[in-house]
Enzyme design. Structure first.
Site, PDB file in Angstrom:
ATOM      1  N   GLU A 182     -25.562  44.542  23.151  1.00 41.19           N
ATOM      2  CA  GLU A 182     -25.223  43.124  23.312  1.00 41.19           C
ATOM      3  C   GLU A 182     -26.437  42.330  23.734  1.00 41.19           C
ATOM      4  O   GLU A 182     -26.643  41.185  23.289  1.00 41.19           O
ATOM      5  CB  GLU A 182     -24.101  42.977  24.346  1.00 41.19           C
ATOM      6  N   GLU A 183     -27.258  42.935  24.587  1.00 45.73           N
ATOM      7  CA  GLU A 183     -28.411  42.222  25.122  1.00 45.73           C
ATOM      8  C   GLU A 183     -29.464  41.916  24.051  1.00 45.73           C
ATOM      9  O   GLU A 183     -30.358  41.104  24.270  1.00 45.73           O
ATOM     10  CB  GLU A 183     -29.051  43.033  26.257  1.00 45.73           C
TER      11      GLU A 183
ATOM     12  N   ASP B 162     -17.526  39.691  30.623  1.00 43.46           N
ATOM     13  CA  ASP B 162     -18.967  39.868  30.713  1.00 43.46           C
ATOM     14  C   ASP B 162     -19.457  39.182  31.992  1.00 43.46           C
ATOM     15  O   ASP B 162     -19.442  37.956  32.084  1.00 43.46           O
ATOM     16  CB  ASP B 162     -19.622  39.236  29.484  1.00 43.46           C
TER      17      ASP B 162
ATOM     18  N   HIS C 280     -30.664  39.867  34.779  1.00 40.64           N
ATOM     19  CA  HIS C 280     -31.676  40.490  33.919  1.00 40.64           C
ATOM     20  C   HIS C 280     -32.910  40.939  34.703  1.00 40.64           C
ATOM     21  O   HIS C 280     -34.024  40.951  34.178  1.00 40.64           O
ATOM     22  CB  HIS C 280     -32.078  39.557  32.770  1.00 40.64           C
TER      23      HIS C 280
ATOM     24  N   ASP D 266     -24.335  42.740  35.104  1.00 47.15           N
ATOM     25  CA  ASP D 266     -24.431  42.435  33.676  1.00 47.15           C
ATOM     26  C   ASP D 266     -24.756  43.691  32.879  1.00 47.15           C
ATOM     27  O   ASP D 266     -25.918  44.007  32.661  1.00 47.15           O
ATOM     28  CB  ASP D 266     -25.516  41.376  33.464  1.00 47.15           C
TER      29      ASP D 266
ATOM     30  N   HIS E 234     -19.457  44.543  27.076  1.00 47.55           N
ATOM     31  CA  HIS E 234     -20.650  45.292  26.661  1.00 47.55           C
ATOM     32  C   HIS E 234     -21.083  46.216  27.783  1.00 47.55           C
ATOM     33  O   HIS E 234     -21.021  45.875  28.974  1.00 47.55           O
ATOM     34  CB  HIS E 234     -21.761  44.353  26.192  1.00 47.55           C
TER      35      HIS E 234
END
Length: 518
Positions: free
Chosen positions: A175-176, A204, A304, A141, A129
């Site tokens: 994707e998130e 990922d 994140h 990420d 992603h």
């Protein structure tokens, strides 16, 4: 990667054969020795330059910086990321397309890139992603996975690879927000197209700063959690494990828990696999002992968060994973066989005149080479495969299972087997190919081996794989060697294996031997 606590499995995953004592972050070394009369043609993946992968991450960071600090779904930084990746691929000959979808009132995009050639009914797809969360630029990420597969795709182009399978790469949007892009892609594949995708590789977060080395547990060898992936997932796991074994890096299994873009693929029965270096989960003391790093801290403390920037990367982990991706793509795609005439072929489905102990000098007391339908055996890891490369039979050192894994393994010394005489033509390029594995437990040593030689007017060793004091599970590998130096001669193929380490458990097998003139 979507938010949800990852359970990091602590049970050792399957460790697979790749025997050649390469260490550190070096690329996988081919098991084939110097070829006769020409270069070695083994499926040898290139070393992916770390600097190239990091250059892509620098570009993604710059894109985020110029677009409000992120590359999230529906934000300009995401579309700019798509355009950057697409431009790289278009420039080297990929056929690219952008698939748009709508989620939460915003337009998202998937980028699909196909490499020309290969069997269109047998697609190997690799994906990652490309979106970040809104809080930050998402460089680990999942800039890390996106950049790594981009550089592998560019390496395919640099090598002008002619794989037997058709290669496809995908970069997923949203994707998130719940795997929205990959789910849209799978949902909108016509049924016939869906069946053509035989395996999907997902990457990922492959550069976490406090990295672990996790491989998706395709065969449920960890025995807990979500269970195995669809049939064919185990082959992906084993192939990835082969690379990490070859560089001396231990790995652990992690479940298909639905957090990343493999989810929509395995939901429709497409085999999947990949690597992962950890997210918000906490590295245990045992894991820190295994891999280094800091126990009691997250694998990625910036998961994140705004600090997931270009400095939030473990270069060693990123380098190793990029090379593992290349190795897996090269191995699973396989090089297309050279065009031309088949001079000799043996799948061992019928007896064709191979002779055990041809010189009368074998010393093995058990596990002599035979053509047989092998029984699967294991002792923590698979030591003998019950499946062959094609058909039912192969050449194997003792085909029976017995009450324990060591009842019919190779014991006491050397066991050999030799082909009938093969008359080679006097012109053209001659290529010998075959499949093989060597398996052993950690009571083995470098005195144990599997060796393949071509014997004619001279003798050339075309495969020489030695043991080591580690568990190495059985997994089929492929070799292809130029033997044009024997043109015009009558030759025999001599295979021998040795258990010379005392009480060690050793098994070996060979299948699908072929010589082609082109």
């Amino acid at each position: 990667m979507r938010s949800r606590l990852l359970r990091a499995v602590g049970v050792p995953a399957l460790v697979v054969a790749a025997a050649l004592a390469s260490t550190g972050a070096a690329p996988y070394a081919s098991a084939t020795s110097a070829a006769v009369g020409g270069p070695v043609g083994v499926l040898a993946a290139p070393d992916i330059p770390l600097a190239n992968v990091k250059a892509h991450l620098t570009q993604l960071q710059s894109i985020a910086t110029a677009n409000g600090g992120n590359r999230a779904h529906g934000r300009p930084g995401y579309l700019a990321s798509i355009n950057y990746v697409r431009a790289q691929l278009d420039a080297v000959g990929f056929t690219t397309s952008v698939q748009s979808f709508t989620y939460s009132g915003a337009t998202g995009y998937n980028l699909i890139a196909d490499w020309p050639g290969g069997d269109p009914s047998n697609v190997l797809m690799t994906g990652a992603h490309l979106d970040s969360v809104t809080a930050g630029p998402g460089i680990n990420d999942n800039g890390s996975g996106s950049a790594a597969i981009l550089e592998v795709a560019l390496a395919v182009a640099r090598a002008n690879l002619t794989p037997a399978k058709h290669l496809r790469f995908g970069w997923w949007g949203a994707e998130e927000l719940g795997l929205r892009g990959s789910q849209y892609y799978v949902n909108n594949l016509p049924a016939a197209e869906r069946t053509r995708i035989k395996q999907y590789l997902n990457f990922d977060m492959v550069g976490s700063p406090n990295a672990g080395y996790f491989v998706y547990d395709g065969d449920n060898s960890d025995g807990v959690g979500s269970g195995p992936g669809p049939a064919g997932s185990a082959q992906i796991e084993q192939t990835i494990q082969a690379y990490f074994t070859s560089i001396g890096v231990p790995t652990r299994g992690t479940d298909f828990d639905g957090r990343s873009d493999y989810g929509p693929f395995i939901a429709v029965g497409i085999p999947a696999g990949g690597t992962f270096t950890g997210a918000e989960g906490i590295k245990s003391s045992a894991q820190a002992t295994l891999w280094g790093g800091t126990a009691g801290s997250a694998f990625d403390p910036c998961y994140h968060r705004a600090c997931d920037t270009s400095t939030n990367i473990n270069d060693t982990a990123l380098n190793r994973n990029a090379d593992a991706i290349a190795y897996t793509v090269w191995e699973l795609a396989a090089t297309a066989p050279p065009p031309g005439t088949t001079v000799y072929s043996d799948t061992f489905e019928t007896a064709t005149g191979w002779t055990a102990n041809p010189a009368g000098t074998d010393t093995a007391t058990l596990g002599q080479w035979v053509r047989a339908d092998p029984a699967a055996t294991s002792s923590g890891v698979a030591t003998q495969l019950g499946t062959t490369v094609s058909g039912t039979f192969d050449l194997v050192t003792g085909p029976l299972a017995g009450a324990s894994a060591g009842d019919h393994d190779l014991d006491g010394g050397v066991s050999s087997v030799q082909s009938p005489s093969i008359s080679l033509p006097g012109s053209g390029t001659l290529t010998l190919s075959f499949s093989w594995y060597l398996a052993h437990l950690n009571n083995a040593s470098s005195a144990d081996y599997l060796r393949v030689r071509v014997v004619g007017g001279s003798t050339s060793t075309v495969l020489n794989v030695t043991g080591a004091a580690t568990n190495r599970a059985a997994a089929w590998q492929s070799a292809s060697v130029n033997v044009s130096g024997f043109a015009g001669q009558s030759v025999r193929i001599l295979v021998d294996a040795a258990d010379a380490s005392g009480a060690s458990l050793v098994e070996a097998a060979v299948d699908d031997v072929k010589i082609v003139q082109s």
